[in-house]
Design an enzyme around this catalytic site. Sequence first.
Site, mmCIF file in Angstrom:
data_model
loop_
_atom_site.group_PDB
_atom_site.id
_atom_site.type_symbol
_atom_site.label_atom_id
_atom_site.label_comp_id
_atom_site.label_asym_id
_atom_site.label_seq_id
_atom_site.Cartn_x
_atom_site.Cartn_y
_atom_site.Cartn_z
ATOM 1 N N HIS A 347 -12.299 -68.637 -11.578
ATOM 2 C CA HIS A 347 -13.591 -68.691 -12.238
ATOM 3 C C HIS A 347 -13.627 -67.777 -13.453
ATOM 4 O O HIS A 347 -13.098 -66.667 -13.414
ATOM 5 C CB HIS A 347 -14.602 -68.216 -11.176
ATOM 6 C CG HIS A 347 -16.024 -68.277 -11.565
ATOM 7 N ND1 HIS A 347 -16.978 -67.471 -10.993
ATOM 8 C CD2 HIS A 347 -16.671 -69.044 -12.446
ATOM 9 C CE1 HIS A 347 -18.149 -67.756 -11.514
ATOM 10 N NE2 HIS A 347 -17.991 -68.700 -12.409
ATOM 11 N N GLU A 353 -20.899 -60.304 -12.924
ATOM 12 C CA GLU A 353 -21.078 -60.291 -11.478
ATOM 13 C C GLU A 353 -20.715 -58.940 -10.872
ATOM 14 O O GLU A 353 -19.551 -58.571 -10.832
ATOM 15 C CB GLU A 353 -20.189 -61.369 -10.838
ATOM 16 C CG GLU A 353 -20.352 -62.756 -11.441
ATOM 17 C CD GLU A 353 -19.342 -63.750 -10.873
ATOM 18 O OE1 GLU A 353 -18.641 -63.411 -9.906
ATOM 19 O OE2 GLU A 353 -19.230 -64.851 -11.426
HETATM 20 FE FE LIG Z 1 -17.526 -65.426 -10.016
#
Ligand SMILES: [Fe+2]
Length: 481
Positions: A347, A353
């Site tokens: 990803h 994040e």
């Molecule tokens: Fe992620």
Amino acid sequence: MNDLDISPMVQADGGTTTPGYMPGFGNDYETEALPGALPQGMNSPQKCNYGLYGEQLSGTAFTAPSHQNERTWCYRIRPSVKHSHRYQKIDLPYWKSAPHIAPDVTSLGQYRWDPVPHTDAPLTWLTGMRTMTTAGDVNTQVGMASHIYLVTQSMVDSYFYSADSELLVVPQEGRLRFCTELGIIDLEPKEIAILPRGLVYRVELLDGPARGFVCENYGQKFELPGRGPIGANCMANRRDFKAPVAAFEDREEPSTVTIKWCGQFHETRIGHSPLDVVAWHGNYAPVKYDMRNYCPIGAILFDHPDPSIFTVLTAPSSSPGTANIDFVLFRERWMTMENTFRPPWYHKNVMSEMMGNIYGQYDAKPQGFVAGGLSLHNMMLPHGPDRTAFEAASNADLKPEKLDNTMSFMFETRFPQHLTEFAGKEAPLQDDYIDCWANIEKKFDGTPDKKWGARRPQLSCRGIERPWSPETRPLEKKCHC
Ligand SMILES: [Fe+2]
């Protein structure tokens, strides 16, 4: 029908199903700690009962749209102007606000930290707050900060509020009591609390040293995400959020109120407790939520959906669908997807994040991401399973499987997160984290028909096993036999 045929109604005794709390998220609550303290039918009577002062706490602009407008009317022993005097700047060197870009710390990278250990230092909610990252700008009310708290001491005759932010508190170890203007919230691991901007409170330690995570939201308030086609239920349900009933103290003791304002801390001295709200009504209030009540939704045939399906709360930004912060929960759940690489995929993300582990093992990282630890995958930096997780998931027998003993979360923001000096130099950074992907091997050799990942054969409509191919994936409507 005569009167004798009418069954008498049974009336609740005024208590609630969770003693000390009222259910709902964004409800119009009303509560009084003394009978008759809450005016009925109006907000500002000429004289309030008990000689209380009426005061409004506005969480949104007066003119915010009705469905977003939040305010609470407080009936208190003294108005809040008596809870502040002259202000003096103080230094809380470990609590940082955006923009804070440390010149000799590199924020670009994939990072992971072990739990920050406790020390012998006496630390309160204020002195024990350790900022890990900041994002956005506190002065323009966009972005956030992520913190770890280490608390070994209760606040005594000491109170705090943040004019900058609402705080989302995620305990990982130890229990805390938040004595707030609007009532008492006891909080333990597996629960979260939201402390609104401007709310005055004191934090007490209920047992042991306490450690946990805080997401400081400079922007629009957290709200529940829209469920769309999921419908009216599941994920986080409104009834499971709990606001405290009114509680007050009438204490005349020299006290200190600390205010966080535009990233700076200020102290004011008063002669009494500011926690003097005897009754209140409104929809701007602290709440807590037990994450064991989170009802996860997932794929029930194939593929691994985006993690946004596990959103508990979202704080919107000015771009619809692109959150200032999403609070996302990865908890126990069943994995039943067929012919699927089940862990999170590889990803790269425009969002940043920050993940924390509350307990147990996270499925994309069987080792290294431990309870109390954090990881950061910043804007547009690649991440995903380590080799162990990849090989295990690629070759697993895909029976229905319960992911047990796992609770991690993510503070995900549209803004890049900048590391503080503490995160880059003092916190237990795992220098070798980047190496977790080092031994992922190249498998490609130009041959199309090896049994990559040892996929399970699929059953044809006649019950005959066929090797997997895109044409035989389970959702195909027509049989290709
Ligand atoms: Fe992620």
